[in-house]
Design a protein around this motif. Sequence first.
Motif, mmCIF file in Angstrom:
data_model
loop_
_atom_site.group_PDB
_atom_site.id
_atom_site.type_symbol
_atom_site.label_atom_id
_atom_site.label_comp_id
_atom_site.label_asym_id
_atom_site.label_seq_id
_atom_site.Cartn_x
_atom_site.Cartn_y
_atom_site.Cartn_z
ATOM 1 N N ILE A 272 107.865 -72.645 -51.311
ATOM 2 C CA ILE A 272 108.729 -73.764 -50.803
ATOM 3 C C ILE A 272 110.026 -73.238 -50.570
ATOM 4 N N ILE A 273 110.732 -72.434 -51.404
ATOM 5 C CA ILE A 273 111.987 -71.888 -51.240
ATOM 6 C C ILE A 273 111.950 -70.807 -50.165
ATOM 7 N N GLY A 274 111.056 -69.895 -50.289
ATOM 8 C CA GLY A 274 110.963 -69.347 -48.904
ATOM 9 C C GLY A 274 110.853 -69.759 -47.557
ATOM 10 N N VAL A 275 109.890 -70.910 -47.784
ATOM 11 C CA VAL A 275 109.581 -71.348 -46.429
ATOM 12 C C VAL A 275 110.493 -72.602 -45.836
ATOM 13 N N GLY A 276 111.268 -73.166 -46.968
ATOM 14 C CA GLY A 276 111.909 -74.382 -46.710
ATOM 15 C C GLY A 276 113.423 -73.970 -46.398
ATOM 16 N N LEU A 277 114.087 -72.777 -47.005
ATOM 17 C CA LEU A 277 115.615 -72.599 -46.784
ATOM 18 C C LEU A 277 115.750 -71.354 -46.207
ATOM 19 N N ALA A 463 111.943 -80.282 -44.171
ATOM 20 C CA ALA A 463 112.292 -81.484 -44.703
ATOM 21 C C ALA A 463 110.795 -81.811 -45.534
ATOM 22 N N VAL A 464 109.814 -81.965 -44.586
ATOM 23 C CA VAL A 464 108.348 -82.300 -45.096
ATOM 24 C C VAL A 464 107.999 -81.132 -46.224
ATOM 25 N N THR A 465 108.205 -79.899 -46.003
ATOM 26 C CA THR A 465 108.208 -78.974 -46.977
ATOM 27 C C THR A 465 108.769 -79.056 -48.233
ATOM 28 N N TYR A 466 109.829 -79.717 -48.201
ATOM 29 C CA TYR A 466 110.536 -79.948 -49.606
ATOM 30 C C TYR A 466 109.859 -81.129 -50.169
ATOM 31 N N ALA A 467 109.549 -81.935 -49.446
ATOM 32 C CA ALA A 467 108.816 -83.397 -49.956
ATOM 33 C C ALA A 467 107.665 -82.782 -50.515
ATOM 34 N N VAL A 468 106.768 -81.884 -49.918
ATOM 35 C CA VAL A 468 105.782 -81.257 -50.767
ATOM 36 C C VAL A 468 106.153 -80.787 -51.969
ATOM 37 N N GLY A 469 107.279 -80.033 -52.061
ATOM 38 C CA GLY A 469 107.725 -79.750 -53.279
ATOM 39 C C GLY A 469 108.060 -80.636 -54.471
ATOM 40 N N ILE A 470 108.388 -81.949 -53.848
ATOM 41 C CA ILE A 470 108.783 -82.835 -54.767
ATOM 42 C C ILE A 470 107.301 -83.100 -55.653
ATOM 43 N N VAL A 471 106.327 -83.177 -55.067
ATOM 44 C CA VAL A 471 105.041 -83.379 -55.458
ATOM 45 C C VAL A 471 104.652 -82.498 -56.534
ATOM 46 N N ALA A 472 104.859 -81.081 -56.173
ATOM 47 C CA ALA A 472 104.637 -80.043 -56.998
ATOM 48 C C ALA A 472 105.649 -80.146 -58.427
ATOM 49 N N ALA A 473 106.890 -80.342 -58.157
ATOM 50 C CA ALA A 473 107.687 -80.490 -59.198
ATOM 51 C C ALA A 473 107.000 -81.609 -60.250
ATOM 52 N N VAL A 474 106.627 -82.936 -59.485
ATOM 53 C CA VAL A 474 106.235 -83.796 -60.680
ATOM 54 C C VAL A 474 105.079 -83.378 -61.131
ATOM 55 N N LEU A 475 104.112 -82.783 -60.885
ATOM 56 C CA LEU A 475 103.091 -81.986 -61.298
ATOM 57 C C LEU A 475 103.270 -81.260 -62.301
#
Length: 498
Positions: A272-277, A463-475
Amino acid sequence: MPLSSLRLRLLVISLLSVSFLGALDHTVVSTSLATIAGELGALTLMSWVVVGYTLASTVLLPVLGKLGDVLGARRIFLGSLVMFLAASLACGFAMDMTWLIAARVLQGMSSAGLQLMSQTIIARVTTQRERPRYMAIIGAAFPIAILVGPVLGGAITDYWGWQWVFWINLPVGAAALGLALIAVPHLEPGPMPRHFDVAGAAAFTGALVALVLAVTWAAELTAGPATGAALAVSIAGFIAFIHIERRAPEPIVPLTFFANRTIAAGTALSAIIGVGLFSITAYLPTYFQMAYQTTATVSGLVPIATVFGMLISNLLTGWLASRTGRYRIFPILGTSMGAAGLFVMAVLPGGLPLWAPMVVMAVVGMGTGAFMSLIVAVVQGAAPPSQTGTITATINLVRQVGSTVATAVIGGVIGSGVAGLLPAGLDASTLTPQLVHGAAPAIQASVAQIYTTVFAPIFIALAVTYAVGIVAAVLLPQGHLSEEPVPAPHAPSESFSA
């Protein structure tokens, strides 16, 4: 393998110097490309000076990770540093573009070894609790290189000649090599594999080369039969790679890694870091030159704010994670900040002063820095010590591939989107900021609106990519970084820890 306080400090200085050299070499060349292409008389091959470097540094990651586990990280690190210095010397003596591209490929290969083994060595000589702090220091090389690389490259090219963009590596690298010979410990390698995964390495290399070629050609708007064929070869290659890895007795990328929740979630966050920023940063100056009517110099302030936020957050969260032993909160906060910031970028109205998007993108950078280096340290702790190099290579690989593919896709969307919306009389292929700034106010307003319209869905998608990252971080599992020394790689315990 614990080290004395003095030797650990020397080691960190050595690894930071070498990591900075490798990261700087990727950014410092950008401002000298036009001069190099003009003097060597091969403008059409100019992009391959960058593509060849990136491609070589990407495809070798899993192979170097495995070799670091088998032969020892110190050997691969020192060998990569010597190769990097030799390649830098060859780049400066290049007589034509083919020579330069070949030397840049060698530079990319060796740079991958430097970056990867720096992280692997830190993982092998520190506890899980200490690791985030030192990993953040090593990781600071990348944002610092982004900040100073283009300016330094331009100054060297103007005053010394483009050859010194490469030769400047030699004195710094030689000093780092001398320090590394003293500071980098002899790390016990893992058991020698009975079967090196040659088939897996070949399938992966072929698939990734084909993928990079496909997205590069597509981004250059030269999509055609060759692009389609490269994409088909890439898909077939990755399918073959997965098939091979599932059956290989000692794969270069053990797919069993991803049954571990920490590794699976951490790998997703790295991608997500590579894709999102990383993918959008290169296009921000163009966006602000066109949509905000800024000069080229002023437009560079937004990426600088982004990277500066990343640098500060990276160092701060590394220190906090080492101090408290807690890590899960940082990727949750970081991905939330990234998602919120990019969504705000999508809805910012035109005509605002430049400080407004600078603040927003600084927040995105701070969010990304909050877990950029930390997640590498966390995932390393979840893998068996005998496979530290392999897991470090994997998490770097997904970040780099994500950045490469997303950068190409975004470039294609911008090119086709702008071309499709331009009013009659304006040609996208010849549209420059200088041309727009000199046009009538109505034309300037029209172009600004077009770029705002084209970039808004891109920001939303990121922004949606980072939102997916929120899910990964919670997991990510709840955990506490251990203060126990890391066992030797040949130790019998192969259990995972969080």
